[in-house]
Design an enzyme around this catalytic site. Structure first.
Site, PDB file in Angstrom:
ATOM      1  N   TYR A  84      40.250  37.641  47.165  1.00 49.98           N
ATOM      2  CA  TYR A  84      39.242  37.418  46.305  1.00 49.98           C
ATOM      3  C   TYR A  84      37.944  37.234  47.069  1.00 49.98           C
ATOM      4  O   TYR A  84      38.242  36.517  48.251  1.00 49.98           O
ATOM      5  CB  TYR A  84      39.271  36.475  44.929  1.00 49.98           C
ATOM      6  CG  TYR A  84      40.149  37.117  44.169  1.00 49.98           C
ATOM      7  CD1 TYR A  84      39.666  37.512  43.044  1.00 49.98           C
ATOM      8  CD2 TYR A  84      41.673  37.417  44.139  1.00 49.98           C
ATOM      9  CE1 TYR A  84      40.535  38.156  41.834  1.00 49.98           C
ATOM     10  CE2 TYR A  84      42.505  37.973  43.191  1.00 49.98           C
ATOM     11  CZ  TYR A  84      41.591  38.195  42.069  1.00 49.98           C
ATOM     12  OH  TYR A  84      42.527  38.895  41.072  1.00 49.98           O
ATOM     13  N   ASP A 116      51.190  40.555  47.532  1.00 49.76           N
ATOM     14  CA  ASP A 116      52.066  40.765  46.534  1.00 49.76           C
ATOM     15  C   ASP A 116      53.554  41.107  46.694  1.00 49.76           C
ATOM     16  O   ASP A 116      54.476  40.571  46.364  1.00 49.76           O
ATOM     17  CB  ASP A 116      51.774  41.762  45.569  1.00 49.76           C
ATOM     18  CG  ASP A 116      50.295  41.289  44.946  1.00 49.76           C
ATOM     19  OD1 ASP A 116      50.118  40.050  44.735  1.00 49.76           O
ATOM     20  OD2 ASP A 116      49.656  41.957  44.516  1.00 49.76           O
ATOM     21  N   TYR A 140      48.151  41.360  37.078  1.00 53.27           N
ATOM     22  CA  TYR A 140      48.243  42.811  37.298  1.00 53.27           C
ATOM     23  C   TYR A 140      49.576  43.303  37.140  1.00 53.27           C
ATOM     24  O   TYR A 140      50.573  42.776  37.384  1.00 53.27           O
ATOM     25  CB  TYR A 140      47.525  42.958  38.724  1.00 53.27           C
ATOM     26  CG  TYR A 140      46.084  42.837  38.706  1.00 53.27           C
ATOM     27  CD1 TYR A 140      45.525  43.886  38.100  1.00 53.27           C
ATOM     28  CD2 TYR A 140      45.286  41.983  39.323  1.00 53.27           C
ATOM     29  CE1 TYR A 140      44.127  43.918  38.061  1.00 53.27           C
ATOM     30  CE2 TYR A 140      44.033  41.955  39.383  1.00 53.27           C
ATOM     31  CZ  TYR A 140      43.194  43.173  38.946  1.00 53.27           C
ATOM     32  OH  TYR A 140      41.876  43.225  38.789  1.00 53.27           O
ATOM     33  N   HIS A 190      37.054  41.466  43.879  1.00 48.58           N
ATOM     34  CA  HIS A 190      37.991  41.373  44.920  1.00 48.58           C
ATOM     35  C   HIS A 190      38.386  42.836  45.380  1.00 48.58           C
ATOM     36  O   HIS A 190      37.650  43.669  44.978  1.00 48.58           O
ATOM     37  CB  HIS A 190      39.217  40.887  44.072  1.00 48.58           C
ATOM     38  CG  HIS A 190      39.635  41.389  42.681  1.00 48.58           C
ATOM     39  ND1 HIS A 190      38.724  41.275  41.574  1.00 48.58           N
ATOM     40  CD2 HIS A 190      40.764  42.293  42.533  1.00 48.58           C
ATOM     41  CE1 HIS A 190      39.625  42.069  40.644  1.00 48.58           C
ATOM     42  NE2 HIS A 190      40.680  42.419  41.167  1.00 48.58           N
ATOM     43  N   HIS A 212      41.902  45.506  46.105  1.00 47.53           N
ATOM     44  CA  HIS A 212      43.499  45.751  46.102  1.00 47.53           C
ATOM     45  C   HIS A 212      43.418  46.818  47.120  1.00 47.53           C
ATOM     46  O   HIS A 212      43.043  47.879  47.280  1.00 47.53           O
ATOM     47  CB  HIS A 212      43.534  46.536  44.784  1.00 47.53           C
ATOM     48  CG  HIS A 212      43.298  46.023  43.588  1.00 47.53           C
ATOM     49  ND1 HIS A 212      44.448  45.307  42.832  1.00 47.53           N
ATOM     50  CD2 HIS A 212      42.318  45.731  42.734  1.00 47.53           C
ATOM     51  CE1 HIS A 212      43.658  44.600  41.650  1.00 47.53           C
ATOM     52  NE2 HIS A 212      42.446  44.865  41.759  1.00 47.53           N
ATOM     53  N   HIS A 227      37.078  46.114  43.975  1.00 52.54           N
ATOM     54  CA  HIS A 227      37.096  46.024  42.366  1.00 52.54           C
ATOM     55  C   HIS A 227      35.969  45.283  42.134  1.00 52.54           C
ATOM     56  O   HIS A 227      35.956  43.971  41.865  1.00 52.54           O
ATOM     57  CB  HIS A 227      38.432  45.451  41.970  1.00 52.54           C
ATOM     58  CG  HIS A 227      38.603  45.498  40.561  1.00 52.54           C
ATOM     59  ND1 HIS A 227      39.775  45.313  39.993  1.00 52.54           N
ATOM     60  CD2 HIS A 227      37.785  45.893  39.654  1.00 52.54           C
ATOM     61  CE1 HIS A 227      39.555  45.341  38.395  1.00 52.54           C
ATOM     62  NE2 HIS A 227      38.352  45.728  38.381  1.00 52.54           N
TER      63      HIS A 227
END
Length: 769
Positions: free
Chosen positions: A410, A424, A507, A565, A567, A730
């Site tokens: 972010y 993640d 998410y 942010h 991905h 994003h």
């Protein structure tokens, strides 16, 4: 039931009655009837409601009240039957029941052994018996138990130990390939790798399951292990017990800490600038208020961060950046506050003659493709020993492919946001967070499902139902041509999809591996779920505070900003293009002067070059350059080296992430390199598995791709691994709030002179059945 528009009045008057009868036939309204037993082999058969019996077994029942036929679907089986008939069709083949379906007062009943006769009779050829266990089959329930028992027997176990992984140890690559191609058994017995978290300490190890011995026990100093599922409960308990946190809540008018939902987040690394000790095992906690609308994510308790010591299980510090009112507008994401939409008319996706693929344990065969699939607790779906049968010969394409790692950084520098850069898979374990796939919603009607078993943090087997979905789909025309005045030649394209979904906090990530009959492999990554949002004082963009409040994001709702942010996904692809000795080559279309005379002044040509080393291969993706992983020792019929094209492109609403969207002086740039290059090629090493390194939690250096490429090994005619990075930046939009429609990015692997001609020509003249 479809409602015709031009029917005679009498037929129209019967439509409500027909709808009622359909419901009765399916057993939806009559639940307790006295049903006489039918006869089976001269004896009374116990009769059960058809709908409940099939649905309890995981099937779906539909009634066509025009033809008077039931259609039952479950995994690879399609059954069609009429009441009062013993003759049924199973995947298009006739089969006899001992007892017919009978109707009693509008409800359909079947004999108690109906499921066994139809679904467990061997009629379905989708799931077949594995002739010999694949050497990388995931650990079974028994093997996970056995791993822990071996540690206990060896005196290497404490009740306080927590496992971050217990996974199958892969045999040497050449032995696994030999098994896949020829069935040759591997020389080694089954072994398991494990990682133990002992307080702050980390231990890597392995056991030989056959010999019941510990073969490796190695402490890993300085490494922080993954966040485990029981850490989530410890964090919530610590926050609820903290007087300092309760005081901060009271300043915001929150008196009941039980209504506060904690989100435990990794703290990253900032060289002490965040006031944290590197040796401590910590999580930062941002919180949300549960107001009863089912969507606590819409009610962030902004500017408040609790720091929890996972060893002490207490809040050691509260960071309070000042009170911002909690957004209290009810914002359910399940549509409960909306008028129900007109329901979809039925869309049936059936394969009445059965599947075009077979599954033997974890090995799939579809058309010319063969590959192995398993679920890993860290990276999720892993495909192994991928081959394409060409002219009767299995040709190597990929030894192993999986998500390598991903990050969601972010861009907001405020107290509750600056540290947010979630790895993640490497920090949380995306396989552990697998979300069971919902039939006919997350996957189409014709999908079949594979359950998975992984080890939990206590070293116990954890079963995940419907962890993987597999289905075939229509994907448009494969090719078409119709010359003027001539006959049309066209063929439909089919694709086989292997789908896996992981839910990481707010998410949900979907991953599709998509196989085409023409040799193409697609990897699609989809993001859905709920955006992490920031509470602000601004209600509309006309407010005087709007410019400052939206500096790092988009105003999505009153007092809600979606923070900008990224991905970023990296896929580890151990490609072996017709063998292991591969080379990265690049082709550029160029404009060069015409030296051959005539009216043209310029020509279109191509230049080709070989990339000779790992550091040279690490580069940003220029879509105008063709990049190939080639096998110079294997040529197609005209002498071109067989190759696969590498395309790490992104697609969809959000702009392509051309690289990490933060400065080179940020500590995250020191820790992670895979974000900033879309193509990497490294020499194969069985220990180099993750682009961010094996232990990225709180790492201060890049032990992944930066370390792998630091010796700049040659990659010409060698066994290489390709790492492709894709993703998006994003920038939030209103249409993604309060829940985000799935946004996909795509990676493609396409054959390039791998074949001698169009590989799907035979589809235009299918063999007779």
């Amino acid at each position: 039931m479809k409602k015709p528009v031009d029917l005679p009045p009498l037929i129209k008057s019967l439509l409500p009655l027909r709808a009622t009868m359909a419901a009765l036939v399916l057993g939806a309204t009559v639940v307790s009837l006295s049903v006489p037993d039918a006869l089976a082999h001269g004896a009374a058969a116990k009769m059960l409601p058809l709908k409940q019996t099939v649905e309890d077994f995981g099937g779906v029942v539909k009634w066509d009240d025009y033809t008077g036929v039931f259609t039952i679907s479950r995994h690879g089986v399609i059954v069609r039957l009429k009441p009062d008939s013993k003759e049924i069709l199973v995947n298009g083949n006739p089969h006899k029941l001992d007892v017919p379906v009978v109707m009693r007062k509008g409800t359909a009943y079947v004999s108690h052994d109906f499921v066994n006769q139809v679904f467990q009779s061997g009629l379905d050829k989708t799931f077949v018996v594995e002739k010999a266990p694949h050497p990388v089959n995931p650990l079974s329930v028994e093997e996970i138990h056995q791993t822990v028992e071996i540690l206990k027997s060896a005196g290497r176990y404490k009740p306080s130990y927590r496992f971050t992984e217990i996974v199958v140890r892969r045999p040497p690559k050449d032995q696994v390939w030999a098994f896949a191609l020829t069935g040759a058994p591997v020389q080694e017995g089954r072994q398991a790798d494990f990682v133990i978290l002992d307080g702050k300490s980390l231990i890597e190890g392995a056991v030989d399951l056959a010999r019941r011995s510990v073969t490796k026990w190695t402490p890993v100093p300085g490494a922080h292990g993954m966040v485990l599922l029981n850490d989530f409960a410890d964090v919530q308990a610590a926050v609820e017990a903290s007087p300092e946190f309760a005081q901060a809540l009271a300043k915001r008018g929150i008196k009941d800490v039980k209504k506060v939902v904690s989100s435990p987040l990794t703290v990253g690394y900032f060289d002490g600038k965040d006031g944290l000790k590197q040796e401590d095992r910590l999580l930062k906690v941002v919180s949300y208020l549960d107001v009863g609308d089912g969507n606590f994510w819409a009610h962030p308790i902004e500017n408040l961060v609790a720091i929890v010591d996972l060893e002490k299980k207490v809040v050691v510090k509260v960071e309070d950046g000042g009170v911002i009112p909690v957004p209290m507008k009810l914002t359910p994401y399940d549509g409960r506050d909306k008028i129900a939409a007109e329901p979809h008319k039925p869309l049936d996706i059936l394969e009445p003659e059965g599947k075009n693929y077979t599954i033997a344990a974890n090995t799939l065969h579809w058309r010319n493709w063969d590959f192995h699939v398993r679920l890993d607790s860290r990276v999720g779906v892993v495909l192994s020993t991928v081959t394409y049968r060409d002219k009767g010969v299995k040709r190597k394409v990929m030894y192993e492919g999986s998500l390598g790692g991903m990050i969601v950084p972010y861009g907001d520098p405020d107290v509750g946001w600056y540290f947010k850069a979630y790895l993640d898979s490497g920090e949380y374990g995306m396989g552990t967070l697998t979300s069971p796939i919902e039939p006919m919603k997350d996957a189409p009607q014709n999908a079949v499902f594979m359950d998975a078993v992984i080890a939990d943090y206590a070293g116990k087997p954890m079963k995940i139902p419907r962890a993987i979905a597999i289905f075939e789909r229509y994907a448009g025309p494969e090719f078409k041509h119709q010359p003027m005045g001539g006959p049309n030649v066209s063929v439909e394209r089919r694709e086989l999809v292997v789908r896996w979904i992981s839910t990481v906090g707010n998410y949900d990530y979907m991953f599709d591996w998509v196989f085409s009959e023409n040799g193409t492999i697609g990897i699609n990554a989809g993001a859905t779920g709920i955006e992490a949002v920031k509470g602000v004082v601004t209600r509309t963009m006309q407010d005087p505070t709007a410019l400052e409040d939206t500096r790092f994001g988009t105003l999505l709702d009153h007092n809600i900003v979606g923070t900008t942010h990224q991905h970023i996904y990296n896929f580890r692809l151990d490609l072996d293009i017709d063998g292991e000795l591969n080379t990265l080559t690049e082709i550029d279309p160029v404009v060069l002067p015409n030296t051959r005379g005539g009216p043209r002044t310029s020509t279109m040509q191509t230049t080709q070059r070989t990339v000779d080393s790992e550091l040279s291969a690490a580069q940003k993706f220029d879509p105008s350059t063709i990049r190939l992983l080639s096998n110079p020792s294997k040529n197609n019929k005209v002498g071109n080296p067989v190759s696969y094209q590498l395309i790490p492109y992104a697609g969809g609403t959000h702009p392509i992430a051309k690289g990490a969207a933060f400065g080179k002086d940020e500590w995250i740039s020191h820790r992670l390199s895979f974000m900033d290059r879309q193509i990497w090629v490294t020499r194969y090493s069985p220990d180099e598995m993750f682009p961010e390194g094996k232990y990225p939690n709180r790492s201060n250096t890049d032990t992944g791709l930066a370390q792998f490429t630091s010796d700049d090994q040659p990659i010409v005619g060698t066994d290489n691994v390709v790492w492709l990075t894709t993703g998006t930046t994003h920038v939030a939009r209103a249409e993604e709030w309060p829940i985000m429609p799935t946004e996909w990015v795509n990676v493609l692997l396409k054959p390039w002179n791998y074949f001698d001609e169009t590989p799907t020509l035979n589809l235009s003249r299918p063999a007779k059945r």
